[in-house]
Design an enzyme around this catalytic site. Sequence first.
Site, short mmCIF file in Angstrom:
data_model
loop_
_atom_site.label_atom_id
_atom_site.label_comp_id
_atom_site.label_asym_id
_atom_site.label_seq_id
_atom_site.Cartn_x
_atom_site.Cartn_y
_atom_site.Cartn_z
N LYS A 155 2.22 4.57 1.53
CA LYS A 155 2.63 5.37 2.82
C LYS A 155 2.06 6.83 2.60
O LYS A 155 2.77 7.48 2.23
CB LYS A 155 3.81 5.06 3.28
CG LYS A 155 3.91 5.41 4.71
CD LYS A 155 5.54 5.28 5.24
CE LYS A 155 5.56 5.37 6.83
NZ LYS A 155 5.32 6.76 7.05
N GLU A 185 0.93 -1.04 0.00
CA GLU A 185 -0.01 0.03 -0.13
C GLU A 185 0.86 1.36 0.08
O GLU A 185 2.07 1.26 0.55
CB GLU A 185 -0.98 -0.03 1.24
CG GLU A 185 -1.84 -1.22 1.28
CD GLU A 185 -2.49 -0.90 2.85
OE1 GLU A 185 -3.37 0.00 2.88
OE2 GLU A 185 -2.31 -1.53 3.54
N ARG A 213 -1.93 8.33 16.85
CA ARG A 213 -1.34 7.18 17.11
C ARG A 213 -0.87 6.76 18.52
O ARG A 213 -0.86 5.83 18.73
CB ARG A 213 -0.13 6.88 15.76
CG ARG A 213 0.84 7.82 16.20
CD ARG A 213 2.11 7.75 15.29
NE ARG A 213 2.89 6.78 15.60
CZ ARG A 213 3.98 6.15 14.99
NH1 ARG A 213 4.28 6.82 14.04
NH2 ARG A 213 5.02 5.26 15.51
N LYS A 232 8.00 -0.79 6.61
CA LYS A 232 7.84 0.55 5.83
C LYS A 232 9.05 0.64 4.85
O LYS A 232 10.10 0.41 5.15
CB LYS A 232 7.58 1.61 6.52
CG LYS A 232 8.75 1.87 7.72
CD LYS A 232 8.45 3.00 8.58
CE LYS A 232 9.58 3.12 9.83
NZ LYS A 232 9.14 4.42 10.69
N GLU A 235 -5.36 6.96 7.81
CA GLU A 235 -4.43 8.02 7.63
C GLU A 235 -5.29 9.23 7.32
O GLU A 235 -6.31 9.25 6.73
CB GLU A 235 -3.41 8.10 6.40
CG GLU A 235 -2.20 8.96 6.61
CD GLU A 235 -1.04 8.53 7.23
OE1 GLU A 235 -0.23 9.37 7.44
OE2 GLU A 235 -1.13 7.48 7.95
N ARG A 282 -1.26 9.33 11.34
CA ARG A 282 -1.88 8.16 11.20
C ARG A 282 -2.96 8.41 12.43
O ARG A 282 -2.86 8.89 13.59
CB ARG A 282 -0.91 7.14 12.14
CG ARG A 282 -1.43 5.71 12.49
CD ARG A 282 -1.32 4.83 11.29
NE ARG A 282 -1.69 3.45 11.63
CZ ARG A 282 -0.86 2.49 12.07
NH1 ARG A 282 0.35 3.02 12.12
NH2 ARG A 282 -1.12 1.23 12.18
#
Length: 563
Positions: A249, A247, A269, A417, A294, A254
Site C-alpha cells: 500500500k 501488494e 480518487r 487493507k 498511486e 490514489r
Amino acid sequence: MRAFAELLDRLSLTGSRNAKLVLLRDYLRVTPDPDRGWALAALTGELSFDSAKPAMIRRAVEARVDPVLFRWSYDYVGDLAETVALIWPGNPDHRPNREPELGEIVDALSTAKRGEVQGLIEGWLDALAPKGRWALLKLVTGALRVGLSARLAKTATAMVRPETASEAPDPAGGEATIALDPVDVSEIEEVWHGLEPPYADLFAWLEGRAERPSPDAPGRFRPVMLAVAIDEAVDFAKLAPADYAAEWKWDGIRVQAVIEAGVKRLYSRTGDEISGSFPDVMNALAFEGAIDGELLVWREGQVAPFGDLQQRLNRKTIDTKTMAAYPAAIVAYDALAVDGEDIRARPLRERRERLEAMVAGHTGDRLHLSPVVAYDSWNALAVLRADPPVGAAAEGLMLKRWDSAYVAGRPKGPWFKWKRDPHAIDCVLMYAQRGHGKRSSFYSDFTFGVWTPEGVLTPVGKAYFGFTDEELKQLDKFVRDHTIDRFGPVRSVRAERDFGLVLEIAFEGLNRSPRHKSGVAMRFPRIGRIRWDKPAREAATIAEVMDLLDAIEGGGGRLAKAG
C-alpha cells in the site's frame, strides 16, 4: 437564497452522515432549477468566484462599523463570514425590496467586473438576514465547511430519484405511470465530468423526464474501488492465502490516469481532475485506456517519501524547477479499460495480465507496475508487513481476491487493507486556535512540540481530532485557564519543564521538512490520549524524533520485486 442559507446552516450543525444526506436530498427535491443545480455545484467544489476575495469583504465591513470593533469580534468568533453576518449594520435607505435568489447571485458574479463585485456584495448583505449573509459570504469565498464531501453530495443527489413510482413526476402533469429504478452514486460519478452546472439534464434524468446523460465521453472518470480494513482476529480465519494477491500500500495519493481518443486526464480518487498539476506525468504517458494507481515522487529508481509529493499537491500550475526537483510517476495497480474495451467486470487475474502488458510496452520513467508480494501464509505476510523492504514508502499491504471484479464503492470481502501500526510519541501542547462551524466556540486546533537540547519546545505538528466531545471541553478549559499570550486568533499556552499538558500523538509517518522549524513534518497526526498524569519534562525530545525518522527511512523506498 433563503432556502440555501437554511440548508447550509442545518448541514453545519448536523453531525450525522445520514441526516446530512436527507437534508440535501430534500432540498434538491423541492428547490427548482437552476438554484438547486448551483447549490450542488457549490457543495461539490465546482463553483468558484475569482473576483470575490476575503480582503474585499473586510474593507466593506470596516467601512460600515468601527475597524477595531470588527477585529475584536473577528478574533472572538474566529470565522470571517459568521462575524460579518452578525455585525453587518445594513443600510435602511438602500435596502432592496426582496432577497436575491441563488441563481441571481451566481449570474451577477459570473458577469461582473472586478470593480463591481464589492458593491454587489454590499447590496446583498443589506437585503439578507444574518443567516443569509453568512451563506452568501461562504458561497462567494468558497469556504463551505459544512462537513459534506463532494461524494456525499453526489450520494444525496442520487437519492433525488423517487423511491416509488407514485412519487415520480409526469412531464404531462398527471400521475406517474412508470417505475424508476434506484440510482447508485457510481452512476452519477460515471457521467459527472460530462455535465455542466446547473445540471438541468442530470435532474431531468433523476426525475424520469429524460434519458441518462451519456457516460461514454472519452477521458471520463470511473468510480474507484476501495478496500475495507481487515480485522486480524476475525477475517484471517475465513480467508485462504492462495485466493488473494498481496501488494504494498504505497504512501502517495490514489489516482486514475485516462487516455482515450486523444483525451488525457488525471483524476484523484474523488474524481477531481488534477492533470494541470502534473503535466510531466501526463505528457509522458502513452497508452490507450484507463489505469488505477498511486501517484508518487520517483527519484533514482525508488519511491520518495510522501513529504516530497506534498511539494506538488494542491497547485494549479507547476514550474519546471519544482518538476525537476520532485519528479512524479504512477505506480499502477489495476487496468480498468484497454484499447477501448471496459474490462472492470473481468477478474483481477485477467486485468493484471492486461496491466502488465500495458506497463511493459511503456517507455520512460513515469509509469511503473506495483509488484505482487510473494507469501505462503498469513504469518509470513505479517512478518513482511512489520518490516517491509520498501520502508517509508509503504503504509502497509493490500489484499485483493484474484477473482474479484472492479466494483465501485467499498464492497466487503474482495479487497482488504492491512495498514502498519501507527507511531506514537508524547508531546507538549504549545498553541491552540478556535475551530470552524460547530467548533468555532472551542479551542480545537492544537499545536504541540518536543524538547530541544536547550530545554525549549519546538513544534512538530498540529492536530484537531482524536478526542471526544467531553475531552474537547477539557482541552478548551485548559487553554483558557493557561493562556500566556495571544497572536491574532492563536493562543500561546503555558508549557514549561515543570508545567504543561502532555498529549500522546499518533501518526502514520515522518518526513524531513525544511519549511518547519523542527525540520520534520508528521503524516496524519491525531491525539491518541491526553496524558494528564505525565510530567511535561518526560515528553519526547527532538533527538528521539530524528532517531525515529532515521529508522523509518532506513528501509528505503525501492520497489521490491517480490513475486
